[in-house]
Scaffold this active site. Structure first.
Site, PDB file in Angstrom:
ATOM      1  N   HIS A  85       0.801  -1.229   0.000  1.00 14.17           N
ATOM      2  CA  HIS A  85       0.000   0.000   0.000  1.00 14.17           C
ATOM      3  C   HIS A  85       0.829   1.272   0.000  1.00 14.17           C
ATOM      4  CE1 HIS A  85       1.009  -0.105   4.263  1.00 14.17           C
ATOM      5  NE2 HIS A  85       0.646   1.157   4.344  1.00 14.17           N
TER       6      HIS A  85
HETATM    7  C1  UD1 Z   1      -2.077   5.110   6.366  1.00 16.98           C
HETATM    8  C2  UD1 Z   1      -0.739   5.589   6.934  1.00 16.98           C
HETATM    9  C3  UD1 Z   1       0.300   4.509   6.722  1.00 16.98           C
HETATM   10  C4  UD1 Z   1      -0.171   3.186   7.290  1.00 16.98           C
HETATM   11  C5  UD1 Z   1      -1.508   2.819   6.664  1.00 16.98           C
HETATM   12  C6  UD1 Z   1      -2.040   1.521   7.221  1.00 16.98           C
HETATM   13  C7  UD1 Z   1      -0.376   8.019   6.772  1.00 16.98           C
HETATM   14  C8  UD1 Z   1       0.387   9.077   6.095  1.00 16.98           C
HETATM   15  N1  UD1 Z   1      -0.263   6.780   6.236  1.00 16.98           N
HETATM   16  O1  UD1 Z   1      -1.905   4.963   4.958  1.00 16.98           O
HETATM   17  O2  UD1 Z   1       1.487   4.884   7.392  1.00 16.98           O
HETATM   18  O3  UD1 Z   1       0.787   2.183   6.996  1.00 16.98           O
HETATM   19  O4  UD1 Z   1      -2.433   3.873   6.950  1.00 16.98           O
HETATM   20  O5  UD1 Z   1      -3.184   1.108   6.520  1.00 16.98           O
HETATM   21  O6  UD1 Z   1      -1.044   8.297   7.732  1.00 16.98           O
HETATM   22  N2  UD1 Z   1      -9.324   4.484   2.432  1.00 16.98           N
HETATM   23  C9  UD1 Z   1     -10.520   3.827   2.387  1.00 16.98           C
HETATM   24  N3  UD1 Z   1     -11.056   3.410   3.580  1.00 16.98           N
HETATM   25  C10 UD1 Z   1     -10.450   3.610   4.760  1.00 16.98           C
HETATM   26  C11 UD1 Z   1      -9.233   4.290   4.771  1.00 16.98           C
HETATM   27  C12 UD1 Z   1      -8.670   4.713   3.603  1.00 16.98           C
HETATM   28  O7  UD1 Z   1     -11.107   3.618   1.344  1.00 16.98           O
HETATM   29  O8  UD1 Z   1     -10.997   3.186   5.795  1.00 16.98           O
HETATM   30  C13 UD1 Z   1      -8.719   4.931   1.160  1.00 16.98           C
HETATM   31  C14 UD1 Z   1      -9.047   6.356   0.848  1.00 16.98           C
HETATM   32  O9  UD1 Z   1      -9.323   6.505  -0.480  1.00 16.98           O
HETATM   33  C15 UD1 Z   1      -7.758   7.107   1.169  1.00 16.98           C
HETATM   34  C16 UD1 Z   1      -6.696   6.044   0.925  1.00 16.98           C
HETATM   35  O10 UD1 Z   1      -7.316   4.803   1.229  1.00 16.98           O
HETATM   36  O11 UD1 Z   1      -7.571   8.242   0.391  1.00 16.98           O
HETATM   37  C17 UD1 Z   1      -5.491   6.238   1.767  1.00 16.98           C
HETATM   38  O12 UD1 Z   1      -5.868   6.313   3.148  1.00 16.98           O
HETATM   39  P1  UD1 Z   1      -4.976   7.176   4.182  1.00 16.98           P
HETATM   40  O13 UD1 Z   1      -5.453   7.025   5.557  1.00 16.98           O
HETATM   41  O14 UD1 Z   1      -4.812   8.557   3.693  1.00 16.98           O
HETATM   42  O15 UD1 Z   1      -3.552   6.508   4.089  1.00 16.98           O
HETATM   43  P2  UD1 Z   1      -3.142   4.962   3.967  1.00 16.98           P
HETATM   44  O16 UD1 Z   1      -2.551   4.748   2.626  1.00 16.98           O
HETATM   45  O17 UD1 Z   1      -4.221   4.073   4.457  1.00 16.98           O
END
Ligand code: UD1
Length: 385
Positions: free
Chosen positions: A228
């Site tokens: 990811h």
């Molecule tokens: C975040 C953390 C990363 C961690 C990861 C674990 C930061 C900068 N990154 O990354 O260090 O390893 O979590 O999973 O904080 N989304 C969904 N549903 C959710 C959450 C996210 O669909 O419940 C999608 C959204 O489109 C979002 C994307 O995933 O834009 C990324 O989510 P985000 O929380 O921004 O960062 P992660 O890549 O999950």
């Protein structure tokens, strides 16, 4: 004493569970209990990325949900700060405790260190909360990772820096953090794993995926993949190279791939869907929705190999003794290499294939890293108390 505990993203829930357990244990055996409030920022919000973890880890429901959701880094960080500040002002905790390295960690750390309580009360003269950071000092030395920025900034602000491995303390001293703020306590993610290992046996994931006929039968060989990180999935060429490596490895051993929502979004954004489905269908790669904690722990425990770009999984495979190939050029968790099962493969197709095959034929034998003994949460609470 009142602590405000913050969690927002999937790995945070796993790390904070053991701190909350330790609080409960202490409060049952003392007549000066520590009051706590649990804040969920809502950075992760899907059922499988959030609520499932609350249920499986028996986490209390959050006292406050900020429901920030997804956005750009700047907006998400700002929105968490905006919604967290009134909570701190209202609750006036003595300590704000943050875990890990996600945007929620840094956003709440910044609020805690700049807030000023309007006036001293009869019970407290404190003008701001102390800040405690669990998993302090880890450094990849790669500032293109958003997590590295969150780590450096959170550590610079913290009053209590709880570290998981010796290298973290050395990093902090090198950055000028006073020695008396640093506490080597062990790893709360490992506490949670050790506590839930037996419970994970109830998982039926192996038979659901056809890896086992019944409880008594032998398990088939398989590998597990998670991916990811922006550096791997935000660049179509890198992502394509990784998929090509996977399809070669999958000819030797089937790969189970629970796909993170971020990765699924990238596949759609790059119009990769049909390519992705044809690669996975034609080689032995089985894509899954994100799994809950116990199913994933059980799946990891029986795997012959894990391929990952996650930080926490490098630590979990070290404890489980499962060979791990990390699809990154660096790791902020060097103890998983010196003591654990981890090797760094980078992101080039040939290197991933080489390391995966060599881990399959000659798995590394792990040693337990110091203080990864299931008691990190207890040490943290004793120090804060
Ligand atoms: C975040 C953390 C990363 C961690 C990861 C674990 C930061 C900068 N990154 O990354 O260090 O390893 O979590 O999973 O904080 N989304 C969904 N549903 C959710 C959450 C996210 O669909 O419940 C999608 C959204 O489109 C979002 C994307 O995933 O834009 C990324 O989510 P985000 O929380 O921004 O960062 P992660 O890549 O999950």
């Amino acid at each position: 004493m009142k602590i405000l505990l913050v969690a927002g993203a999937r790995p945070n829930f796993v790390k904070i569970a053991s701190v909350i357990d330790a609080l409960h244990v202490r409060n049952r055996s003392t007549n000066s209990p520590i009051d706590y409030l649990f804040v969920h920022t809502g950075q992760h919000y899907d059922e499988q990325m959030s609520q499932t973890f609350f249920t499986e880890l028996s986490l209390p429901q959050p006292s406050v949900s900020l429901e920030v959701g997804s956005s750009s880094h700047a907006r998400q960080t700002a929105e968490i700060m905006n919604r967290f500040e009134p909570v701190v002002l209202r609750e006036r905790p003595d300590v704000v405790l943050v875990v890990g390295d996600v945007n929620s960690t840094f956003a709440c750390a910044l609020v805690a260190s700049k807030v000023t309580y309007p006036q001293a009360t009869q019970t407290s003269r404190r003008t701001r909360p102390l800040l405690a950071h669990v998993e302090a000092g880890l450094r990849s030395f790669d500032r293109s990772m958003p997590e590295e920025i969150n780590r450096i900034l959170t550590d610079a602000l913290s009053d209590f820096l709880f570290t998981t491995e010796e290298s973290a303390g050395e990093n902090l001293l090198r950055e000028g953090i006073p020695r008396e703020k640093i506490y080597f306590v062990g790893n709360t993610m490992v506490d949670t794993l050790l506590k839930h290992r037996d419970k994970a046996q109830e998982s039926t994931i192996l038979s659901q995926l056809g890896l086992k006929e019944n409880q008594e039968s032998e398990c088939r060989d398989y590998a597990v993949m998670t991916l990811h990180r922006p550096c791997n999935v935000d660049n179509p060429d890198t992502f394509r190279g990784i998929l090509e490596a996977l399809s070669t490895i999958a000819k030797k051993i089937p790969i189970l791939f629970p796909v993170h929502p971020r990765t699924m979004n990238r596949i759609k954004a790059f119009c990769f869907e049909s390519y992705f489905h044809s690669v996975t269908r034609n080689s032995g790669i089985c894509c899954l929705d994100p799994l809950g904690y116990l199913d994933f722990l059980w799946l990891m425990s029986h795997a012959k190999l894990i391929l990952t770009d996650s930080g926490g999984i490098q630590e979990e495979t070290t404890v489980l003794g499962i060979p791990c190939v990390t699809l990154r050029d660096n790791t902020e968790r060097p103890v998983t290499i010196t003591h654990g099962t981890n090797v760094l493969a980078g992101t080039r197709k040939e290197d991933i294939i080489h390391h995966a095959f060599s881990q399959l034929s000659q798995p590394v034998k792990p040693r337990k890293p110091p203080l990864w003994d299931g008691h990190a949460g207890k040490r943290i609470i004793e120090i804060l108390a």
